[in-house]
Design a protein around this motif. Sequence first.
Motif, mmCIF file in Angstrom:
data_model
loop_
_atom_site.group_PDB
_atom_site.id
_atom_site.type_symbol
_atom_site.label_atom_id
_atom_site.label_comp_id
_atom_site.label_asym_id
_atom_site.label_seq_id
_atom_site.Cartn_x
_atom_site.Cartn_y
_atom_site.Cartn_z
ATOM 1 N N THR A 55 -21.626 66.524 61.968
ATOM 2 C CA THR A 55 -21.453 67.566 60.896
ATOM 3 C C THR A 55 -22.199 67.873 59.758
ATOM 4 O OG1 THR A 55 -18.918 67.046 61.386
ATOM 5 C CG2 THR A 55 -19.505 68.696 59.794
ATOM 6 N N PRO B 271 -22.484 70.901 53.961
ATOM 7 C CA PRO B 271 -22.728 72.117 53.425
ATOM 8 C C PRO B 271 -23.712 72.175 52.308
ATOM 9 C CG PRO B 271 -20.335 71.382 53.727
ATOM 10 C CD PRO B 271 -21.190 70.350 53.954
ATOM 11 N N ARG C 193 -28.560 87.943 54.310
ATOM 12 C CA ARG C 193 -27.339 87.919 55.215
ATOM 13 C C ARG C 193 -27.293 86.666 56.089
ATOM 14 N NH1 ARG C 193 -23.914 92.441 55.463
ATOM 15 N NH2 ARG C 193 -24.292 93.908 54.265
ATOM 16 N N LYS D 224 -24.839 83.868 56.748
ATOM 17 C CA LYS D 224 -24.359 83.458 58.161
ATOM 18 C C LYS D 224 -24.559 81.882 58.409
ATOM 19 C CE LYS D 224 -24.909 85.178 62.659
ATOM 20 N NZ LYS D 224 -25.615 86.074 63.716
ATOM 21 N N ARG D 225 -25.488 81.442 57.943
ATOM 22 C CA ARG D 225 -25.998 79.970 58.215
ATOM 23 C C ARG D 225 -24.811 79.023 57.319
ATOM 24 N NH1 ARG D 225 -30.262 79.442 55.781
ATOM 25 N NH2 ARG D 225 -29.859 78.082 54.136
ATOM 26 N N VAL D 226 -24.417 79.566 56.473
ATOM 27 C CA VAL D 226 -23.544 78.850 55.515
ATOM 28 C C VAL D 226 -22.190 78.959 56.115
ATOM 29 C CG1 VAL D 226 -22.635 78.808 53.294
ATOM 30 C CG2 VAL D 226 -24.892 79.016 53.387
ATOM 31 N N LYS D 227 -21.880 80.287 56.508
ATOM 32 C CA LYS D 227 -20.239 80.402 57.029
ATOM 33 C C LYS D 227 -19.467 80.443 55.724
ATOM 34 C CE LYS D 227 -21.477 78.720 61.539
ATOM 35 N NZ LYS D 227 -21.031 77.722 62.584
ATOM 36 N N THR D 228 -18.131 80.574 56.151
ATOM 37 C CA THR D 228 -17.264 80.518 55.126
ATOM 38 C C THR D 228 -17.179 79.134 54.163
ATOM 39 O OG1 THR D 228 -15.912 82.281 56.403
ATOM 40 C CG2 THR D 228 -14.802 81.059 54.428
ATOM 41 N N ASN D 229 -17.137 79.532 52.870
ATOM 42 C CA ASN D 229 -17.216 78.267 51.977
ATOM 43 C C ASN D 229 -16.645 78.921 50.685
ATOM 44 O OD1 ASN D 229 -17.685 76.232 50.295
ATOM 45 N ND2 ASN D 229 -19.175 75.436 51.727
ATOM 46 N N ILE E 34 -19.550 84.962 51.955
ATOM 47 C CA ILE E 34 -19.187 83.573 52.229
ATOM 48 C C ILE E 34 -17.785 83.340 52.009
ATOM 49 C CG2 ILE E 34 -21.541 82.554 52.549
ATOM 50 C CD1 ILE E 34 -20.763 80.942 50.245
ATOM 51 N N LYS F 231 -13.468 84.504 51.525
ATOM 52 C CA LYS F 231 -12.452 85.720 52.181
ATOM 53 C C LYS F 231 -11.558 86.297 51.191
ATOM 54 C CE LYS F 231 -13.426 84.677 56.529
ATOM 55 N NZ LYS F 231 -13.973 85.530 57.658
#
Length: 232
Positions: A10, A13, A50, A54-59, A81, A83
């Motif tokens: 994994t 982050p 961007r 995109k690489r980080v994703k949601t955090n 990143i 919501k």
Amino acid sequence: MAPSPATPVTATPPTAAEILAELAALEDPRVRRVNERHGDDHGVNLTKLRAVAKRVKTNQALATELWATQNTAARLVALLISKPRGYAPEDLDAMLRDARVPKVNDWLVNYQVKPHPAAEQLRAAWFADPDPRVAGAGWALTSHRIAAGDEGLDRSALLDQIEAEMAAAPENLQWAMNECLATIGIHSPELRARALDIGERLAVLKDYPTSPGCTSPYAPIWITEMVRRREG
């Protein structure tokens, strides 16, 4: 005996400091010069920015840290990143009041506020705010409601206010009111003639330079072109 499957690795982050360093490495003086003409104080190409998000994703936790840096490029990543449901309405209100850069303001409203469950609560609170940047966000949310087909707004009253206030409004608020004028004209056939008349008489953004292939923000041209496309 069959070997055990490898344990998936994994990725850790990235930290806020690592994102800031990456954004600093992407700074381009030419991009900054262009952005600064629009009030945006960063020099990172948005496609590359961007890609970082995109690489980080949601955090959500990292987004909170990046926002707190007050670095414009970092704040843009933060908005990509996170919501909407990760923010309480009061968080979004505080963020808007702290968002002094046009692109940050725009992305905050479009990516976090518009899809938020409390969007209407915030629209109503911001619409008549004495801060023109905050009021502009209220008008942008009003345009969004109209474009989505919401019939719960008094569009004639909105035209009354636009007619009385748009010409003298500060730039940010004037842009948002002009968008609402055009949106009403596009989506309300029964009010289209009046919207066109207001746009012609006030002549807001009539001489705004428009690149080839783009639609002018001057409301009469904007309305006419969008209606032509819709009715084809």
